[in-house]
Design a protein around this motif. Structure first.
Motif, PDB file in Angstrom:
ATOM      1  N   ALA A   1     -28.428 -36.806 -22.001  1.00  0.00           N
ATOM      2  CA  ALA A   1     -27.142 -36.163 -22.279  1.00  0.00           C
ATOM      3  C   ALA A   1     -26.681 -35.335 -21.081  1.00  0.00           C
ATOM      4  CB  ALA A   1     -27.262 -35.289 -23.518  1.00  0.00           C
ATOM      5  N   PHE A   2     -25.373 -35.183 -20.990  1.00  0.00           N
ATOM      6  CA  PHE A   2     -24.736 -34.383 -19.945  1.00  0.00           C
ATOM      7  C   PHE A   2     -24.318 -33.066 -20.580  1.00  0.00           C
ATOM      8  CE2 PHE A   2     -20.675 -33.737 -17.366  1.00  0.00           C
ATOM      9  CZ  PHE A   2     -21.345 -33.124 -16.323  1.00  0.00           C
ATOM     10  N   TYR A   3     -24.734 -31.963 -19.981  1.00  0.00           N
ATOM     11  CA  TYR A   3     -24.493 -30.655 -20.576  1.00  0.00           C
ATOM     12  C   TYR A   3     -23.616 -29.792 -19.680  1.00  0.00           C
ATOM     13  CZ  TYR A   3     -28.483 -31.878 -23.534  1.00  0.00           C
ATOM     14  OH  TYR A   3     -29.333 -32.510 -24.395  1.00  0.00           O
ATOM     15  N   ILE A   4     -22.649 -29.120 -20.304  1.00  0.00           N
ATOM     16  CA  ILE A   4     -21.901 -28.052 -19.650  1.00  0.00           C
ATOM     17  C   ILE A   4     -22.177 -26.804 -20.482  1.00  0.00           C
ATOM     18  CG2 ILE A   4     -19.641 -27.166 -18.973  1.00  0.00           C
ATOM     19  CD1 ILE A   4     -20.418 -29.532 -17.339  1.00  0.00           C
ATOM     20  N   LEU A   5     -22.931 -25.874 -19.927  1.00  0.00           N
ATOM     21  CA  LEU A   5     -23.426 -24.723 -20.666  1.00  0.00           C
ATOM     22  C   LEU A   5     -22.891 -23.429 -20.075  1.00  0.00           C
ATOM     23  CD1 LEU A   5     -27.139 -25.915 -20.796  1.00  0.00           C
ATOM     24  CD2 LEU A   5     -25.428 -26.156 -22.611  1.00  0.00           C
TER      25      LEU A   5
ATOM     26  N   LEU B   1     -24.758 -35.084 -10.091  1.00  0.00           N
ATOM     27  CA  LEU B   1     -25.973 -34.625 -10.755  1.00  0.00           C
ATOM     28  C   LEU B   1     -26.921 -35.781 -11.046  1.00  0.00           C
ATOM     29  CD1 LEU B   1     -24.705 -31.897 -13.239  1.00  0.00           C
ATOM     30  CD2 LEU B   1     -25.972 -31.578 -11.122  1.00  0.00           C
ATOM     31  N   ILE B   2     -26.375 -36.935 -11.410  1.00  0.00           N
ATOM     32  CA  ILE B   2     -27.226 -38.106 -11.655  1.00  0.00           C
ATOM     33  C   ILE B   2     -27.988 -38.478 -10.377  1.00  0.00           C
ATOM     34  CG2 ILE B   2     -27.192 -40.589 -12.107  1.00  0.00           C
ATOM     35  CD1 ILE B   2     -24.961 -40.081 -14.121  1.00  0.00           C
ATOM     36  N   ALA B   3     -27.294 -38.442  -9.239  1.00  0.00           N
ATOM     37  CA  ALA B   3     -27.952 -38.756  -7.973  1.00  0.00           C
ATOM     38  C   ALA B   3     -29.065 -37.750  -7.677  1.00  0.00           C
ATOM     39  CB  ALA B   3     -26.923 -38.773  -6.838  1.00  0.00           C
ATOM     40  N   ASN B   4     -28.766 -36.475  -7.868  1.00  0.00           N
ATOM     41  CA  ASN B   4     -29.771 -35.440  -7.595  1.00  0.00           C
ATOM     42  C   ASN B   4     -30.940 -35.521  -8.570  1.00  0.00           C
ATOM     43  OD1 ASN B   4     -28.233 -34.437  -5.484  1.00  0.00           O
ATOM     44  ND2 ASN B   4     -27.244 -32.870  -6.728  1.00  0.00           N
ATOM     45  N   ALA B   5     -30.640 -35.813  -9.832  1.00  0.00           N
ATOM     46  CA  ALA B   5     -31.710 -35.922 -10.829  1.00  0.00           C
ATOM     47  C   ALA B   5     -32.604 -37.113 -10.544  1.00  0.00           C
ATOM     48  CB  ALA B   5     -31.106 -36.031 -12.232  1.00  0.00           C
TER      49      ALA B   5
ATOM     50  N   TYR C   1     -18.516 -35.008 -24.844  1.00  0.00           N
ATOM     51  CA  TYR C   1     -18.897 -35.617 -23.575  1.00  0.00           C
ATOM     52  C   TYR C   1     -20.360 -36.024 -23.558  1.00  0.00           C
ATOM     53  CZ  TYR C   1     -17.632 -36.749 -18.801  1.00  0.00           C
ATOM     54  OH  TYR C   1     -17.337 -37.417 -17.639  1.00  0.00           O
ATOM     55  N   GLY C   2     -20.873 -36.460 -24.693  1.00  0.00           N
ATOM     56  CA  GLY C   2     -22.227 -36.967 -24.733  1.00  0.00           C
ATOM     57  C   GLY C   2     -23.296 -35.907 -24.697  1.00  0.00           C
TER      58      GLY C   2
ATOM     59  N   SER D   1     -11.971 -29.801 -14.767  1.00  0.00           N
ATOM     60  CA  SER D   1     -11.208 -31.053 -14.610  1.00  0.00           C
ATOM     61  C   SER D   1     -11.982 -32.123 -13.839  1.00  0.00           C
ATOM     62  CB  SER D   1      -9.882 -30.774 -13.893  1.00  0.00           C
ATOM     63  OG  SER D   1     -10.113 -30.340 -12.561  1.00  0.00           O
ATOM     64  N   THR D   2     -13.071 -31.746 -13.176  1.00  0.00           N
ATOM     65  CA  THR D   2     -13.796 -32.685 -12.318  1.00  0.00           C
ATOM     66  C   THR D   2     -15.136 -33.087 -12.943  1.00  0.00           C
ATOM     67  OG1 THR D   2     -14.760 -30.805 -11.105  1.00  0.00           O
ATOM     68  CG2 THR D   2     -12.738 -31.791 -10.222  1.00  0.00           C
ATOM     69  N   LEU D   3     -15.173 -33.218 -14.252  1.00  0.00           N
ATOM     70  CA  LEU D   3     -16.435 -33.495 -14.935  1.00  0.00           C
ATOM     71  C   LEU D   3     -17.101 -34.777 -14.443  1.00  0.00           C
ATOM     72  CD1 LEU D   3     -15.957 -32.576 -18.700  1.00  0.00           C
ATOM     73  CD2 LEU D   3     -17.294 -31.406 -16.959  1.00  0.00           C
ATOM     74  N   GLU D   4     -16.327 -35.841 -14.235  1.00  0.00           N
ATOM     75  CA  GLU D   4     -16.932 -37.114 -13.845  1.00  0.00           C
ATOM     76  C   GLU D   4     -17.582 -37.021 -12.471  1.00  0.00           C
ATOM     77  OE1 GLU D   4     -18.337 -40.762 -14.722  1.00  0.00           O
ATOM     78  OE2 GLU D   4     -17.237 -39.393 -16.036  1.00  0.00           O
TER      79      GLU D   4
END
Length: 247
Positions: free
Chosen positions: A207-211, A174-178, A222-223, A165-168
């Motif tokens: 792309a954003f991945y949930i694996l 993750l963007i900040a860390n990347a 979700y892209g 539920s907290t994807l955003e």
């Protein structure tokens, strides 16, 4: 002629070096912009473990008979067994959403397997959707529902979907860390050439991945990829950042 050969040799070496650098995760932009300034383009990677905190599960119960009214009556007679099973697993009826009652016609086939116009039976069906935040309870129930199938209850069972539920919020962290990872890569890369990393010139998010935590799985949501089949997952994002560098 010797000068020409030396020039051609130098050109060949430059092309070879360019090909090697283009295959690496970081690339050096050798074009001079102004005032002898150059740039470096790097990819930054970040990932973290996440766990699903929501579950959706769809089960379809059926009833069959030679007449449509009898098929719907059979469906309504079978439905309580499914509801009782879910209650026994610890779910409340308010967590269930019932779809519309539907039906399909099954026609008899001739000796060559082709459908005829003669009705064999009517099959009435209704989907039951379960929504729960207790993902482990849903997972346990999914392993036990085979008991209903073995008892002869006509149901079609879909695999549960496990969602985050907290994807955003996960994505933004993750963007900040990347981006920090990209800066570290740029710094290390620049050191090899005795350069200094300057201001960010451009940035692009991949792309954003949930694996699945154990690997595998793919779904174009979700892209990127969004695995919904497992509770434990890995969230991953890649960014491409260009920095100015100076000698």
């Amino acid at each position: 002629m010797a000068g020409l050969r030396d020039s051609m040799l130098g050109l060949g070496v430059s092309i070879a070096v360019g090909l090697v650098l283009s295959s690496a995760i970081v690339s050096y932009t050798a074009g001079r912009i102004s005032g002898n300034k150059q740039s470096v383009s790097v990819k930054g990677l970040a990932e973290k473990a996440v766990s699903a905190d929501q579950a959706r599960w769809s089960i379809t119960v059926q009833g069959g008979a030679t007449t449509l009214p009898a098929a719907f009556a059979q469906l309504r007679a079978n439905r309580p067994a499914l509801v009782d099973f879910l209650k026994q697993q610890g779910f409340a009826e308010k967590q269930l959403a019932f779809g519309r009652e539907e039906y399909e016609v099954v026609y008899k086939q001739d000796e060559e397997g082709r459908p005829t116009r003669e009705v064999e039976q009517y099959v009435a069906s209704q989907s039951v959707q379960l929504a729960s935040n207790d993902v482990k309870r849903v997972d346990a129930a999914a392993g036990k529902i085979v008991q209903l199938v073995e008892s002869g209850l006509p149901i079609r069972v879909n695999d549960p979907e496990y969602l985050v539920s907290t994807l955003e919020a996960v994505k933004m962290s993750l963007i900040a860390n990347a981006t920090r990872n990209a800066h570290d890569r740029a710094t290390e890369f620049a050191k090899t050439g005795g350069a200094t990393v300057g201001a960010m010139k451009s940035a692009n998010q991949g792309a954003f991945y949930i694996l699945p935590a154990q690997g595998g799985g793919s779904d174009d949501d979700y892209g990127g990829a969004y695995d919904k089949s497992t509770i434990d997952k890995i969230a991953r994002v890649v960014v491409t950042v260009e920095y100015a560098i100076s000698q």
